[in-house]
Design a protein around this motif. Sequence first.
Motif, short mmCIF file in Angstrom:
data_model
loop_
_atom_site.label_atom_id
_atom_site.label_comp_id
_atom_site.label_asym_id
_atom_site.label_seq_id
_atom_site.Cartn_x
_atom_site.Cartn_y
_atom_site.Cartn_z
N ARG A 65 43.45 54.40 42.59
CA ARG A 65 42.98 53.02 42.73
C ARG A 65 44.06 52.02 42.35
O ARG A 65 44.24 50.99 43.02
CB ARG A 65 41.73 52.82 41.86
CG ARG A 65 41.16 51.41 41.91
CD ARG A 65 40.75 51.02 43.30
NE ARG A 65 40.11 49.71 43.33
CZ ARG A 65 39.99 48.95 44.41
NH1 ARG A 65 40.48 49.38 45.57
NH2 ARG A 65 39.38 47.79 44.36
N LEU A 66 44.80 52.30 41.28
CA LEU A 66 45.90 51.42 40.89
C LEU A 66 46.95 51.32 41.99
O LEU A 66 47.53 50.26 42.23
CB LEU A 66 46.53 51.93 39.59
CG LEU A 66 45.74 51.66 38.30
CD1 LEU A 66 46.36 52.44 37.14
CD2 LEU A 66 45.70 50.17 37.99
N GLY A 67 47.19 52.45 42.66
CA GLY A 67 48.13 52.43 43.76
C GLY A 67 47.66 51.54 44.90
O GLY A 67 48.45 50.82 45.52
N PHE B 256 48.13 47.75 43.31
CA PHE B 256 49.43 47.21 42.91
C PHE B 256 50.61 47.73 43.73
O PHE B 256 51.74 47.32 43.51
CB PHE B 256 49.67 47.53 41.43
CG PHE B 256 48.61 46.98 40.52
CD1 PHE B 256 48.36 45.62 40.47
CD2 PHE B 256 47.84 47.83 39.75
CE1 PHE B 256 47.38 45.11 39.64
CE2 PHE B 256 46.85 47.33 38.92
CZ PHE B 256 46.61 45.95 38.87
N GLY B 257 50.36 48.63 44.64
CA GLY B 257 51.44 49.16 45.47
C GLY B 257 51.71 50.61 45.17
O GLY B 257 51.96 50.98 44.02
N ARG B 258 51.68 51.46 46.19
CA ARG B 258 51.80 52.90 45.98
C ARG B 258 53.23 53.31 45.67
O ARG B 258 53.47 54.18 44.83
CB ARG B 258 51.27 53.64 47.21
CG ARG B 258 49.77 53.43 47.37
CD ARG B 258 49.24 53.88 48.71
NE ARG B 258 47.89 53.34 48.88
CZ ARG B 258 47.40 52.88 50.03
NH1 ARG B 258 48.16 52.90 51.11
NH2 ARG B 258 46.17 52.40 50.10
N ARG B 259 54.19 52.69 46.32
CA ARG B 259 55.60 53.01 46.01
C ARG B 259 55.92 52.63 44.57
O ARG B 259 56.57 53.39 43.84
CB ARG B 259 56.52 52.26 46.97
CG ARG B 259 58.01 52.47 46.69
CD ARG B 259 58.83 51.70 47.72
NE ARG B 259 60.26 51.81 47.49
CZ ARG B 259 60.96 51.01 46.72
NH1 ARG B 259 60.35 50.01 46.07
NH2 ARG B 259 62.26 51.16 46.57
N ARG B 260 55.47 51.47 44.15
CA ARG B 260 55.73 50.99 42.79
C ARG B 260 55.13 51.94 41.76
O ARG B 260 55.78 52.32 40.78
CB ARG B 260 55.14 49.59 42.64
CG ARG B 260 55.46 48.90 41.32
CD ARG B 260 54.85 47.49 41.31
NE ARG B 260 55.42 46.67 42.37
CZ ARG B 260 54.70 46.07 43.33
NH1 ARG B 260 53.38 46.23 43.37
NH2 ARG B 260 55.29 45.33 44.23
N ALA C 118 49.43 62.80 37.32
CA ALA C 118 48.25 62.25 37.98
C ALA C 118 48.64 61.16 38.97
O ALA C 118 48.11 61.10 40.09
CB ALA C 118 47.29 61.68 36.93
N MET C 119 49.58 60.31 38.59
CA MET C 119 50.05 59.26 39.51
C MET C 119 50.76 59.87 40.71
O MET C 119 50.54 59.45 41.86
CB MET C 119 50.98 58.30 38.77
CG MET C 119 50.28 57.40 37.77
SD MET C 119 51.41 56.28 36.90
CE MET C 119 51.47 57.06 35.29
N MET C 120 51.60 60.87 40.47
CA MET C 120 52.32 61.49 41.58
C MET C 120 51.37 62.20 42.53
O MET C 120 51.47 62.07 43.76
CB MET C 120 53.37 62.46 41.04
CG MET C 120 54.49 61.79 40.27
SD MET C 120 55.89 62.89 39.91
CE MET C 120 55.14 64.10 38.83
N ASP D 76 41.25 42.94 39.71
CA ASP D 76 40.40 43.79 40.52
C ASP D 76 40.25 45.20 39.97
O ASP D 76 39.44 45.96 40.49
CB ASP D 76 40.94 43.88 41.96
CG ASP D 76 40.67 42.61 42.75
OD1 ASP D 76 41.33 42.44 43.78
OD2 ASP D 76 39.83 41.80 42.32
N PHE D 77 41.03 45.57 38.97
CA PHE D 77 40.93 46.94 38.47
C PHE D 77 39.72 47.07 37.56
O PHE D 77 39.52 46.28 36.63
CB PHE D 77 42.20 47.33 37.71
CG PHE D 77 42.18 48.76 37.25
CD1 PHE D 77 42.21 49.79 38.17
CD2 PHE D 77 42.10 49.07 35.90
CE1 PHE D 77 42.17 51.11 37.76
CE2 PHE D 77 42.08 50.39 35.48
CZ PHE D 77 42.12 51.41 36.41
N ASP D 78 38.92 48.09 37.84
CA ASP D 78 37.66 48.30 37.13
C ASP D 78 37.91 49.15 35.88
O ASP D 78 37.78 50.37 35.90
CB ASP D 78 36.67 48.99 38.07
CG ASP D 78 35.34 49.29 37.43
OD1 ASP D 78 35.05 48.68 36.38
OD2 ASP D 78 34.59 50.13 37.96
N LEU D 79 38.25 48.50 34.77
CA LEU D 79 38.55 49.22 33.54
C LEU D 79 37.32 49.91 32.96
O LEU D 79 37.41 51.10 32.57
CB LEU D 79 39.16 48.27 32.51
CG LEU D 79 39.58 48.92 31.17
CD1 LEU D 79 40.60 50.03 31.41
CD2 LEU D 79 40.13 47.86 30.21
#
Length: 474
Positions: A73-75, A78-82, A119-121, A202-205
Amino acid sequence: MNASPSPTPSSSPLSGALACLALTMLLSSLGTSIANVGLPTFVRAFDASFQSVQWVVLAYLLAVTTLVVSAGRLGDLFGRRRLMLFGIATFTAASLACAAAPSLWVLIAARAGQGAGAAMMMALTMALVGEAVPKERAGRAMGLLGTTSAAGTALGPSLGGVLIGNFGWQAIFLINLPLGLLAASLAWRFLPSDQRTSATADFDLPGSLLLASALASYSLAMTLGRGQFGVINLTLAGAAVALGLVFLVVESKARSPLVRPALFRERLVGTGFVASGLATTVAMTTLVVGPFYLSGALHLEATRIGLVMSMGPLVAALAGVPAGKAVDRFGALRMTVGGLLLMATGAFLLSRVMPSSGATGYVIALVTLTAGFATFQAANNTAVVTGTDPGQRGIVSGLLNLSRNLGLVTGASLMGAVFMHAASTSTIASASTAAVVSGTHAVFLLAALLAAIALAAVIAPITRAAAHFLTRTR
């Protein structure tokens, strides 16, 4: 506001992007398997109990399982490459911290950080296929990712043994430094650029924390006690259910939910998630039960057991790219069905295998099941990721990885418990050949049933559509 789709795949060389995605998949799968071989060494190095050093493996798996959906969701936001670059940096820095750990609990904390980077990768690798690879070649790309994942899983124990034997346990973490730097440089140069977005709010913490807590409770319920479900396991399982229900209530009312409940009503996502979890549970059964059958029923020595067991990951690695090409040629749905049929056939053959057929009979069934799993993964991942809204690919990729991890956890615990129960023994070392065979037959018959359920979930929408069409034409 969701990030807009990044530039077309032609804006960055395809080979460089694929090399980056394959390397990140290799790193995350190596992180899963390479530490297992070091557990006896950690016991001696830190003068700790085996139960304590098991957290070196468990911390990584828990971090990946609890964070992979939020990372996806963060990708998207905020951008998947970033975020991919941040994930690679986190994984690499945590690997250095693992190698420098002065105590066991520092090592465990660093392994959790490694899992967060993984997890991000893992969440973004499949999502970026939809951006960096033309749709007509997505199946091949997914097949390549499946190959590198299987290769990393298979390579981990042998590579870890060589590194520990020659350079010490720190080497199994230091090996990630040059690979991480290479992955970061490839990502920086070849992955499609992100468009700027201002989606901080927009991120649902709350939803992320609830989901992470529910998944952590479930994973601990399945792993603590090594298949023996006591009061603690039941309490954790109950907590997982309660937290999951609260999560669904919160998500239904959230302005920008982490996971839209309606997302699971989309055919590709809902069936893909269920089928992926079931298929991974079946595949994990071969790794959990296989060694017991080979030693307790066929009475093979350790070297031959390792050789037979390596056939599964080897076949998965070899079948990944051809399966991906077949997906591009024949379509994801046909290959998904074909893969699940192969899995069900292989599991059924394993439920009938007898010691009289020797290792050959076991290998034939194992190869059938594993080739089916490689085909299923390439087809299912292609269908789900490329068939969904580009703005949701991160979260969808995270959900696919979550279903895979839940399948690994469930397969390792539930199927192991079923095997022990069917073998009517509490200590496998004293079990007779007949008891081991009975347990093996029971657990793989259940595995064949799970594969059949996954197949039914995939073809049910087609059956309903066909029935509706026939009704209207009468």
